[in-house]
Motif scaffolding. Structure first.
Motif, PDB file in Angstrom:
ATOM      1  N   PHE A 193       8.972   4.092   1.951  1.00  0.00           N
ATOM      2  CA  PHE A 193       8.539   3.212   3.034  1.00  0.00           C
ATOM      3  C   PHE A 193       7.031   3.359   3.309  1.00  0.00           C
ATOM      4  CE2 PHE A 193       7.659   2.491   7.569  1.00  0.00           C
ATOM      5  CZ  PHE A 193       8.142   1.203   7.731  1.00  0.00           C
ATOM      6  N   ASN A 194       6.523   4.568   3.276  1.00  0.00           N
ATOM      7  CA  ASN A 194       5.117   4.815   3.611  1.00  0.00           C
ATOM      8  C   ASN A 194       4.163   4.622   2.429  1.00  0.00           C
ATOM      9  OD1 ASN A 194       4.727   6.175   6.558  1.00  0.00           O
ATOM     10  ND2 ASN A 194       6.749   6.664   5.721  1.00  0.00           N
ATOM     11  N   THR A 195       4.675   4.557   1.208  1.00  0.00           N
ATOM     12  CA  THR A 195       3.805   4.362   0.039  1.00  0.00           C
ATOM     13  C   THR A 195       4.025   3.005  -0.619  1.00  0.00           C
ATOM     14  OG1 THR A 195       5.400   5.368  -1.508  1.00  0.00           O
ATOM     15  CG2 THR A 195       3.799   6.838  -0.456  1.00  0.00           C
ATOM     16  N   GLY A 196       5.246   2.489  -0.588  1.00  0.00           N
ATOM     17  CA  GLY A 196       5.558   1.257  -1.319  1.00  0.00           C
ATOM     18  C   GLY A 196       5.861   1.532  -2.784  1.00  0.00           C
ATOM     19  N   LEU A 197       6.007   2.804  -3.153  1.00  0.00           N
ATOM     20  CA  LEU A 197       6.295   3.183  -4.544  1.00  0.00           C
ATOM     21  C   LEU A 197       7.759   3.588  -4.672  1.00  0.00           C
ATOM     22  CD1 LEU A 197       4.892   3.702  -7.337  1.00  0.00           C
ATOM     23  CD2 LEU A 197       4.697   6.106  -6.607  1.00  0.00           C
ATOM     24  N   ARG A 198       8.469   2.995  -5.629  1.00  0.00           N
ATOM     25  CA  ARG A 198       9.890   3.300  -5.813  1.00  0.00           C
ATOM     26  C   ARG A 198      10.047   4.642  -6.532  1.00  0.00           C
ATOM     27  NH1 ARG A 198      14.600  -0.146  -6.181  1.00  0.00           N
ATOM     28  NH2 ARG A 198      16.310   0.912  -7.276  1.00  0.00           N
ATOM     29  N   ILE A 199      10.946   5.467  -6.022  1.00  0.00           N
ATOM     30  CA  ILE A 199      11.252   6.769  -6.632  1.00  0.00           C
ATOM     31  C   ILE A 199      12.469   6.608  -7.541  1.00  0.00           C
ATOM     32  CG2 ILE A 199      11.911   9.160  -6.195  1.00  0.00           C
ATOM     33  CD1 ILE A 199       9.040   8.460  -5.356  1.00  0.00           C
ATOM     34  N   ASP A 200      12.309   6.955  -8.811  1.00  0.00           N
ATOM     35  CA  ASP A 200      13.403   6.789  -9.779  1.00  0.00           C
ATOM     36  C   ASP A 200      14.326   8.007  -9.848  1.00  0.00           C
ATOM     37  OD1 ASP A 200      12.570   4.163 -10.950  1.00  0.00           O
ATOM     38  OD2 ASP A 200      10.775   5.331 -11.465  1.00  0.00           O
ATOM     39  N   HIS A 201      13.751   9.197  -9.683  1.00  0.00           N
ATOM     40  CA  HIS A 201      14.568  10.415  -9.787  1.00  0.00           C
ATOM     41  C   HIS A 201      14.100  11.457  -8.772  1.00  0.00           C
ATOM     42  CE1 HIS A 201      16.831   9.171 -13.280  1.00  0.00           C
ATOM     43  NE2 HIS A 201      15.717   8.878 -13.931  1.00  0.00           N
ATOM     44  N   TYR A 202      15.052  12.292  -8.372  1.00  0.00           N
ATOM     45  CA  TYR A 202      14.781  13.341  -7.386  1.00  0.00           C
ATOM     46  C   TYR A 202      15.103  14.708  -8.011  1.00  0.00           C
ATOM     47  CZ  TYR A 202      15.239  16.110  -3.075  1.00  0.00           C
ATOM     48  OH  TYR A 202      15.111  17.063  -2.094  1.00  0.00           O
TER      49      TYR A 202
ATOM     50  N   ALA B 134      -6.174   2.435   2.557  1.00  0.00           N
ATOM     51  CA  ALA B 134      -6.751   1.583   1.509  1.00  0.00           C
ATOM     52  C   ALA B 134      -6.642   2.248   0.140  1.00  0.00           C
ATOM     53  CB  ALA B 134      -8.212   1.276   1.844  1.00  0.00           C
ATOM     54  N   LYS B 135      -6.972   3.525   0.088  1.00  0.00           N
ATOM     55  CA  LYS B 135      -6.899   4.244  -1.193  1.00  0.00           C
ATOM     56  C   LYS B 135      -5.455   4.440  -1.647  1.00  0.00           C
ATOM     57  CE  LYS B 135     -11.257   6.833  -1.086  1.00  0.00           C
ATOM     58  NZ  LYS B 135     -11.875   8.177  -1.146  1.00  0.00           N
ATOM     59  N   VAL B 136      -4.576   4.691  -0.678  1.00  0.00           N
ATOM     60  CA  VAL B 136      -3.160   4.853  -1.027  1.00  0.00           C
ATOM     61  C   VAL B 136      -2.618   3.568  -1.629  1.00  0.00           C
ATOM     62  CG1 VAL B 136      -0.839   5.188  -0.082  1.00  0.00           C
ATOM     63  CG2 VAL B 136      -2.712   6.672   0.661  1.00  0.00           C
ATOM     64  N   LYS B 137      -2.992   2.437  -1.041  1.00  0.00           N
ATOM     65  CA  LYS B 137      -2.533   1.142  -1.564  1.00  0.00           C
ATOM     66  C   LYS B 137      -3.040   0.911  -2.983  1.00  0.00           C
ATOM     67  CE  LYS B 137      -2.486  -3.809  -0.467  1.00  0.00           C
ATOM     68  NZ  LYS B 137      -2.920  -4.862   0.502  1.00  0.00           N
ATOM     69  N   GLN B 138      -4.299   1.244  -3.242  1.00  0.00           N
ATOM     70  CA  GLN B 138      -4.871   1.078  -4.580  1.00  0.00           C
ATOM     71  C   GLN B 138      -4.200   2.014  -5.578  1.00  0.00           C
ATOM     72  OE1 GLN B 138      -9.076   1.927  -4.761  1.00  0.00           O
ATOM     73  NE2 GLN B 138      -9.257   1.322  -6.920  1.00  0.00           N
ATOM     74  N   LEU B 139      -3.971   3.242  -5.154  1.00  0.00           N
ATOM     75  CA  LEU B 139      -3.309   4.225  -6.025  1.00  0.00           C
ATOM     76  C   LEU B 139      -1.910   3.758  -6.406  1.00  0.00           C
ATOM     77  CD1 LEU B 139      -2.982   7.038  -7.339  1.00  0.00           C
ATOM     78  CD2 LEU B 139      -2.277   7.894  -5.083  1.00  0.00           C
ATOM     79  N   VAL B 140      -1.150   3.309  -5.436  1.00  0.00           N
ATOM     80  CA  VAL B 140       0.218   2.853  -5.687  1.00  0.00           C
ATOM     81  C   VAL B 140       0.230   1.648  -6.620  1.00  0.00           C
ATOM     82  CG1 VAL B 140       2.255   1.832  -4.607  1.00  0.00           C
ATOM     83  CG2 VAL B 140       1.139   3.812  -3.553  1.00  0.00           C
ATOM     84  N   GLN B 141      -0.720   0.748  -6.444  1.00  0.00           N
ATOM     85  CA  GLN B 141      -0.790  -0.425  -7.311  1.00  0.00           C
ATOM     86  C   GLN B 141      -1.061  -0.029  -8.758  1.00  0.00           C
ATOM     87  OE1 GLN B 141      -0.010  -3.336  -5.937  1.00  0.00           O
ATOM     88  NE2 GLN B 141      -0.077  -4.367  -7.942  1.00  0.00           N
ATOM     89  N   GLN B 142      -1.936   0.923  -8.953  1.00  0.00           N
ATOM     90  CA  GLN B 142      -2.237   1.395 -10.313  1.00  0.00           C
ATOM     91  C   GLN B 142      -1.028   2.091 -10.936  1.00  0.00           C
ATOM     92  OE1 GLN B 142      -5.769   3.804  -9.705  1.00  0.00           O
ATOM     93  NE2 GLN B 142      -7.151   2.032  -9.925  1.00  0.00           N
TER      94      GLN B 142
ATOM     95  N   MET C 179      -3.893  15.253  -8.408  1.00  0.00           N
ATOM     96  CA  MET C 179      -4.676  14.957  -7.203  1.00  0.00           C
ATOM     97  C   MET C 179      -3.808  15.125  -5.962  1.00  0.00           C
ATOM     98  SD  MET C 179      -4.669  10.780  -7.611  1.00  0.00           S
ATOM     99  CE  MET C 179      -5.368  10.481  -6.000  1.00  0.00           C
ATOM    100  N   ASN C 180      -4.444  15.177  -4.821  1.00  0.00           N
ATOM    101  CA  ASN C 180      -3.755  15.099  -3.534  1.00  0.00           C
ATOM    102  C   ASN C 180      -3.739  13.647  -3.071  1.00  0.00           C
ATOM    103  OD1 ASN C 180      -2.899  17.744  -2.813  1.00  0.00           O
ATOM    104  ND2 ASN C 180      -5.016  18.304  -2.331  1.00  0.00           N
ATOM    105  N   MET C 181      -2.772  13.326  -2.234  1.00  0.00           N
ATOM    106  CA  MET C 181      -2.768  12.000  -1.636  1.00  0.00           C
ATOM    107  C   MET C 181      -4.082  11.827  -0.854  1.00  0.00           C
ATOM    108  SD  MET C 181      -1.043   9.217  -1.411  1.00  0.00           S
ATOM    109  CE  MET C 181       0.720   9.474  -1.650  1.00  0.00           C
ATOM    110  N   PRO C 182      -4.786  10.697  -1.013  1.00  0.00           N
ATOM    111  CA  PRO C 182      -6.066  10.502  -0.309  1.00  0.00           C
ATOM    112  C   PRO C 182      -5.907  10.632   1.210  1.00  0.00           C
ATOM    113  CG  PRO C 182      -5.771   8.828  -2.006  1.00  0.00           C
ATOM    114  CD  PRO C 182      -4.471   9.560  -1.903  1.00  0.00           C
TER     115      PRO C 182
END
Length: 430
Positions: A253-262, A410-418, A393-396
């Motif tokens: 929810f806070n990153t917008g990145l789907r987690i495939d495995h835990y 802003a940086k988190v959004k760019q990181l997730v998109q990449q 890296m650490n989360m920005p």
């Protein structure tokens, strides 16, 4: 009157020798000499030793190397061979007792093919047995199907790796030795996202003090829906509230990145893995001590055992950057652990491989869809973080809010998109 001793008649035609018709008495006639043929010699039961035997005679005596008498037949078959070779005997020496038939030369090509086939079958059986043994040890306890409102999947594979402070399976002596305390339950001690893609692996640490919003979620045990109220908490509070499922839901929810495995491992399992491989060599740039974790390290290269390794990755109060510095040490250590474990000396040595796998698999908690293949890919991606195209890296972070670390949106959004597009990561973290 019969003059002849044998009382023959005087008829000359009947005289011995058929004499002539002359009126004069016949002179004495020489009786022709009849040569007797000598009896053949007895065949020896054992051929003569040393010198080559010549079964021929001269003047009625056995000879060696003499010409045979005309018309003489010794009775021997000259095609017969004594012993095993030209020299006679079984070892190529003098004449040996009895006859030895020659043996065919061994078919080495056939033997090599059979040996190679046997080796392949053995390796296949061992590999299949190891697979089922390891697969049966995995604790598939996390059900990601319970996570609601999930982001769209991107390219590559994303693993959420969690180090918990679980004391499960630890004795009172272990807790004292490892300085873990005796707190009930378990909390997250470290959290990382490992992205494995075509542009190399990327490891992003999520500080436990990161400020995040708890969204609406479905209870992992009760199945009850809890509506989001915009609550702002530290990231590790999500795990404490409803376990791995809510932690995954909060990260997505806070990153917008789907987690495939835990993947989760506790204190005890972490120390056991390190001890199973004989320790991890690490270069510590600066000496530091921490009473709470038990850390006491000098600067320079050194090999850390399980107890020392756990102290190293838990220490934060000895550093100016606190949790941010600790996450950097965790990344450094995990990359070293993976690199030194995935070596021929460990993989090809069953006395090292099986204890290492056993120590890790006994304490790992994974999602229900995790396969050994996916777990292996995660392990080798972790190994490649510090080499080649790998990035850590650490989360920005943009700042802090009452002790909570605030992410740079802003940086988190760019990181997730990449990461979603499986592109080369250019964003810099703290």
């Amino acid at each position: 009157m019969n003059d002849w001793p044998d009382r023959r008649t005087g008829d000359r035609s009947e005289r011995y020798g058929q004499g002539s018709a002359s009126p004069q008495p016949e002179s004495a006639r020489a009786m022709p000499h009849i040569q007797r043929r000598p009896a053949p010699p007895q065949r020896p039961t054992v051929p003569p030793q040393s010198q080559g035997y010549d079964d021929r005679y001269q003047g009625g005596q056995p000879g060696y190397g003499n010409n045979p008498e005309p018309g003489y037949d010794s009775g021997y078959n000259t095609g017969q061979v004594y012993g095993g070779g030209a020299g006679g005997g079984r070892g190529g020496g003098g004449g040996g007792a009895g006859y030895v038939q020659g043996r065919p030369a061994p078919d080495w090509r056939r033997r090599i093919k059979l040996g190679a086939l046997t080796l392949v079958v053995v390796l296949l059986v061992v590999s299949v047995s190891t697979y089922f043994w390891a697969d049966g040890k995995l604790k598939r306890e996390v059900d990601l199907a319970k996570v609601i409102e999930r982001p769209e999947a991107g390219d590559g594979t994303n693993y959420l790796i969690v180090g918990s402070d679980s004391r499960e399976g630890m004795s009172a002596e272990d807790k004292k030795r490892l300085r873990t305390g005796s707190a009930e339950g378990k909390r997250t001690d470290s959290m990382m996202i490992l992205h494995d893609g075509s542009n190399g692996p990327t490891l992003v640490s999520l500080p436990r003090d990161s400020q995040v919003e708890i969204p609406s979620f479905k209870g992992s045990e009760s199945g009850k829906m809890f509506q989001g109220t915009g609550r702002q908490v530290k990231l590790n509070a999500a795990y404490a509230e409803d376990g791995p499922e809510l932690l995954v839901r909060t990260v997505e929810f806070n990153t917008g990145l789907r987690i495939d495995h835990y993947v989760e491992i506790g204190f005890g399992g972490f120390a056991q893995i390190v001890d199973a491989i004989g320790g991890v060599e690490l270069d510590i740039p600066k000496a530091f001590k921490d009473k709470k974790s038990g850390a006491d390290f000098q600067a320079g290269k050194q090999t850390l055992n399980g107890e020392q390794s756990l102290a190293f990755v838990r220490t934060r109060y000895a550093f100016a950057g606190s949790d941010l510095d600790r996450t950097k040490n965790q990344q450094k250590f995990l990359a070293a652990l993976a690199s030194q474990t995935a070596t021929p000396s460990t993989i090809l040595n069953p006395f090292k491989l099986y204890p290492t796998m056993g120590a890790g698999l006994d304490t790992l908690i994974v999602d229900k869809d995790m396969s050994l293949w996916a777990l292996g890919n995660m392990f080798f991606a972790m190994k490649g973080v510090t080499g080649g195209d790998g990035t850590s890296m650490n989360m920005p972070i943009s700042g802090s809010n009452g002790g909570n670390l605030v992410w740079d949106k802003a940086k988190v959004k760019q990181l997730v998109q990449q990461l979603k597009n499986d592109e080369k990561v250019t964003v810099k973290g703290n």
